[in-house]
Design a protein around this motif. Structure first.
Motif, PDB file in Angstrom:
ATOM      1  N   GLY A 160       0.787  -1.225   0.000  1.00 21.76           N
ATOM      2  CA  GLY A 160       0.000   0.000   0.000  1.00 21.76           C
ATOM      3  C   GLY A 160       0.820   1.276   0.000  1.00 21.76           C
ATOM      4  O   GLY A 160       0.267   2.369  -0.064  1.00 21.76           O
ATOM      5  N   ILE A 161       2.145   1.164   0.081  1.00 19.68           N
ATOM      6  CA  ILE A 161       2.988   2.363   0.035  1.00 19.68           C
ATOM      7  C   ILE A 161       3.094   2.829  -1.409  1.00 19.68           C
ATOM      8  O   ILE A 161       3.381   2.045  -2.303  1.00 19.68           O
ATOM      9  CB  ILE A 161       4.388   2.084   0.611  1.00 19.68           C
ATOM     10  N   ASP A 162       2.833   4.105  -1.624  1.00 15.54           N
ATOM     11  CA  ASP A 162       3.016   4.692  -2.953  1.00 15.54           C
ATOM     12  C   ASP A 162       3.802   5.988  -2.809  1.00 15.54           C
ATOM     13  O   ASP A 162       4.257   6.326  -1.715  1.00 15.54           O
ATOM     14  CB  ASP A 162       1.676   4.886  -3.669  1.00 15.54           C
ATOM     15  N   ASP A 163       3.939   6.714  -3.897  1.00 16.25           N
ATOM     16  CA  ASP A 163       4.764   7.924  -3.881  1.00 16.25           C
ATOM     17  C   ASP A 163       4.216   9.018  -2.972  1.00 16.25           C
ATOM     18  O   ASP A 163       4.941   9.922  -2.578  1.00 16.25           O
ATOM     19  CB  ASP A 163       4.940   8.474  -5.299  1.00 16.25           C
ATOM     20  N   SER A 164       2.931   8.948  -2.615  1.00 10.88           N
ATOM     21  CA  SER A 164       2.349   9.994  -1.763  1.00 10.88           C
ATOM     22  C   SER A 164       2.380   9.629  -0.276  1.00 10.88           C
ATOM     23  O   SER A 164       1.949  10.403   0.565  1.00 10.88           O
ATOM     24  CB  SER A 164       0.910  10.289  -2.192  1.00 10.88           C
ATOM     25  N   THR A 165       2.919   8.461   0.052  1.00 11.54           N
ATOM     26  CA  THR A 165       3.021   8.024   1.448  1.00 11.54           C
ATOM     27  C   THR A 165       4.188   8.743   2.122  1.00 11.54           C
ATOM     28  O   THR A 165       5.308   8.724   1.610  1.00 11.54           O
ATOM     29  CB  THR A 165       3.250   6.500   1.522  1.00 11.54           C
ATOM     30  N   THR A 166       3.940   9.375   3.272  1.00 14.16           N
ATOM     31  CA  THR A 166       5.021  10.050   3.986  1.00 14.16           C
ATOM     32  C   THR A 166       5.916   9.029   4.671  1.00 14.16           C
ATOM     33  O   THR A 166       5.482   7.934   5.017  1.00 14.16           O
ATOM     34  CB  THR A 166       4.492  11.040   5.045  1.00 14.16           C
ATOM     35  N   LEU A 167       7.179   9.405   4.869  1.00 17.10           N
ATOM     36  CA  LEU A 167       8.126   8.517   5.537  1.00 17.10           C
ATOM     37  C   LEU A 167       7.892   8.498   7.047  1.00 17.10           C
ATOM     38  O   LEU A 167       8.113   7.487   7.697  1.00 17.10           O
ATOM     39  CB  LEU A 167       9.563   8.954   5.244  1.00 17.10           C
ATOM     40  N   GLY A 168       7.451   9.614   7.584  1.00 17.20           N
ATOM     41  CA  GLY A 168       7.273   9.740   9.026  1.00 17.20           C
ATOM     42  C   GLY A 168       5.880   9.334   9.477  1.00 17.20           C
ATOM     43  O   GLY A 168       5.241   8.472   8.871  1.00 17.20           O
ATOM     44  N   PRO A 169       5.407   9.966  10.552  1.00 16.19           N
ATOM     45  CA  PRO A 169       4.097   9.646  11.117  1.00 16.19           C
ATOM     46  C   PRO A 169       2.983   9.760  10.076  1.00 16.19           C
ATOM     47  O   PRO A 169       3.066  10.563   9.164  1.00 16.19           O
ATOM     48  CB  PRO A 169       3.912  10.699  12.211  1.00 16.19           C
ATOM     49  N   ALA A 170       1.976   8.937  10.242  1.00 19.40           N
ATOM     50  CA  ALA A 170       0.808   8.895   9.348  1.00 19.40           C
ATOM     51  C   ALA A 170       1.140   8.320   7.980  1.00 19.40           C
ATOM     52  O   ALA A 170       0.331   8.366   7.071  1.00 19.40           O
ATOM     53  CB  ALA A 170       0.169  10.280   9.194  1.00 19.40           C
ATOM     54  N   GLY A 171       2.325   7.770   7.844  1.00 15.54           N
ATOM     55  CA  GLY A 171       2.711   7.138   6.588  1.00 15.54           C
ATOM     56  C   GLY A 171       3.407   5.823   6.894  1.00 15.54           C
ATOM     57  O   GLY A 171       2.831   4.942   7.510  1.00 15.54           O
ATOM     58  N   VAL A 172       4.667   5.723   6.472  1.00 18.35           N
ATOM     59  CA  VAL A 172       5.463   4.540   6.776  1.00 18.35           C
ATOM     60  C   VAL A 172       5.696   4.461   8.291  1.00 18.35           C
ATOM     61  O   VAL A 172       5.830   3.400   8.856  1.00 18.35           O
ATOM     62  CB  VAL A 172       6.817   4.568   6.017  1.00 18.35           C
ATOM     63  N   ASP A 173       5.707   5.618   8.936  1.00 14.76           N
ATOM     64  CA  ASP A 173       5.879   5.747  10.385  1.00 14.76           C
ATOM     65  C   ASP A 173       7.280   5.370  10.838  1.00 14.76           C
ATOM     66  O   ASP A 173       7.472   4.677  11.842  1.00 14.76           O
ATOM     67  CB  ASP A 173       4.824   4.935  11.148  1.00 14.76           C
ATOM     68  N   LEU A 174       8.285   5.823  10.091  1.00 16.02           N
ATOM     69  CA  LEU A 174       9.671   5.602  10.486  1.00 16.02           C
ATOM     70  C   LEU A 174       9.996   6.499  11.670  1.00 16.02           C
ATOM     71  O   LEU A 174       9.746   7.700  11.629  1.00 16.02           O
ATOM     72  CB  LEU A 174      10.633   5.935   9.340  1.00 16.02           C
ATOM     73  N   GLU A 175      10.525   5.915  12.711  1.00 19.03           N
ATOM     74  CA  GLU A 175      11.007   6.700  13.838  1.00 19.03           C
ATOM     75  C   GLU A 175      12.372   7.258  13.462  1.00 19.03           C
ATOM     76  O   GLU A 175      12.971   6.843  12.472  1.00 19.03           O
ATOM     77  CB  GLU A 175      11.087   5.823  15.079  1.00 19.03           C
ATOM     78  N   SER A 176      12.886   8.178  14.256  1.00 19.10           N
ATOM     79  CA  SER A 176      14.127   8.862  13.901  1.00 19.10           C
ATOM     80  C   SER A 176      15.288   7.900  13.684  1.00 19.10           C
ATOM     81  O   SER A 176      16.075   8.082  12.754  1.00 19.10           O
ATOM     82  CB  SER A 176      14.493   9.909  14.949  1.00 19.10           C
ATOM     83  N   LEU A 177      15.393   6.854  14.504  1.00 20.76           N
ATOM     84  CA  LEU A 177      16.479   5.891  14.337  1.00 20.76           C
ATOM     85  C   LEU A 177      16.324   5.109  13.035  1.00 20.76           C
ATOM     86  O   LEU A 177      17.301   4.896  12.306  1.00 20.76           O
ATOM     87  CB  LEU A 177      16.527   4.934  15.532  1.00 20.76           C
ATOM     88  N   ALA A 178      15.108   4.704  12.711  1.00 23.59           N
ATOM     89  CA  ALA A 178      14.862   3.971  11.465  1.00 23.59           C
ATOM     90  C   ALA A 178      15.095   4.869  10.253  1.00 23.59           C
ATOM     91  O   ALA A 178      15.630   4.421   9.236  1.00 23.59           O
ATOM     92  CB  ALA A 178      13.445   3.427  11.451  1.00 23.59           C
ATOM     93  N   LEU A 179      14.723   6.130  10.370  1.00 21.04           N
ATOM     94  CA  LEU A 179      14.950   7.077   9.275  1.00 21.04           C
ATOM     95  C   LEU A 179      16.446   7.289   9.062  1.00 21.04           C
ATOM     96  O   LEU A 179      16.915   7.344   7.929  1.00 21.04           O
ATOM     97  CB  LEU A 179      14.245   8.399   9.578  1.00 21.04           C
ATOM     98  N   ALA A 180      17.188   7.361  10.149  1.00 19.29           N
ATOM     99  CA  ALA A 180      18.639   7.502  10.049  1.00 19.29           C
ATOM    100  C   ALA A 180      19.245   6.254   9.401  1.00 19.29           C
ATOM    101  O   ALA A 180      20.142   6.362   8.558  1.00 19.29           O
ATOM    102  CB  ALA A 180      19.248   7.724  11.428  1.00 19.29           C
ATOM    103  N   ASP A 181      18.736   5.074   9.769  1.00 19.44           N
ATOM    104  CA  ASP A 181      19.210   3.821   9.184  1.00 19.44           C
ATOM    105  C   ASP A 181      18.948   3.799   7.677  1.00 19.44           C
ATOM    106  O   ASP A 181      19.837   3.484   6.884  1.00 19.44           O
ATOM    107  CB  ASP A 181      18.522   2.636   9.866  1.00 19.44           C
ATOM    108  N   LEU A 182      17.740   4.178   7.280  1.00 19.41           N
ATOM    109  CA  LEU A 182      17.402   4.225   5.857  1.00 19.41           C
ATOM    110  C   LEU A 182      18.306   5.219   5.126  1.00 19.41           C
ATOM    111  O   LEU A 182      18.811   4.929   4.040  1.00 19.41           O
ATOM    112  CB  LEU A 182      15.932   4.595   5.663  1.00 19.41           C
ATOM    113  N   SER A 183      18.526   6.380   5.725  1.00 17.64           N
ATOM    114  CA  SER A 183      19.382   7.401   5.105  1.00 17.64           C
ATOM    115  C   SER A 183      20.792   6.885   4.887  1.00 17.64           C
ATOM    116  O   SER A 183      21.383   7.091   3.824  1.00 17.64           O
ATOM    117  CB  SER A 183      19.428   8.666   5.975  1.00 17.64           C
ATOM    118  N   VAL A 184      21.339   6.188   5.879  1.00 21.51           N
ATOM    119  CA  VAL A 184      22.700   5.646   5.767  1.00 21.51           C
ATOM    120  C   VAL A 184      22.757   4.588   4.666  1.00 21.51           C
ATOM    121  O   VAL A 184      23.703   4.555   3.875  1.00 21.51           O
ATOM    122  CB  VAL A 184      23.180   5.071   7.123  1.00 21.51           C
TER     123      VAL A 184
END
Length: 84
Positions: free
Chosen positions: A22-46
């Protein structure tokens, strides 16, 4: 390039145990979307940085959480194109 980045991002989310159904281009990475927490977002960025040779500053982490999947993949593809 954008499609390659998007496929990589989705594959990494699966690897990080996120449900990408269900993830598409309009899904946010943070809350109300994929819901990546800051540590997970940092992991994805790395992971993206290592794969594509781009860099995100520490100041950009809040901005990344507000981005949609489409905006994030476009941003990474744009940075890759600038390196060429």
């Amino acid at each position: 390039m954008r499609d390659e980045v998007r496929e990589f991002v989705l594959a990494q989310l699966v690897d990080m145990n996120y449900d990408v159904e269900g993830i598409d281009d309009s899904t946010t990475l943070g809350p109300a979307g994929v819901d990546l927490e800051s540590l997970a977002l940092a992991d994805l960025s790395v992971r993206v940085e290592d794969k594509f040779g781009v860099r995100f500053s520490d100041d950009e982490s809040e901005q990344l959480a507000l981005m949609t999947v489409g905006e994030f993949t476009s941003e990474v593809a744009g940075r890759v194109a600038q390196q060429v």
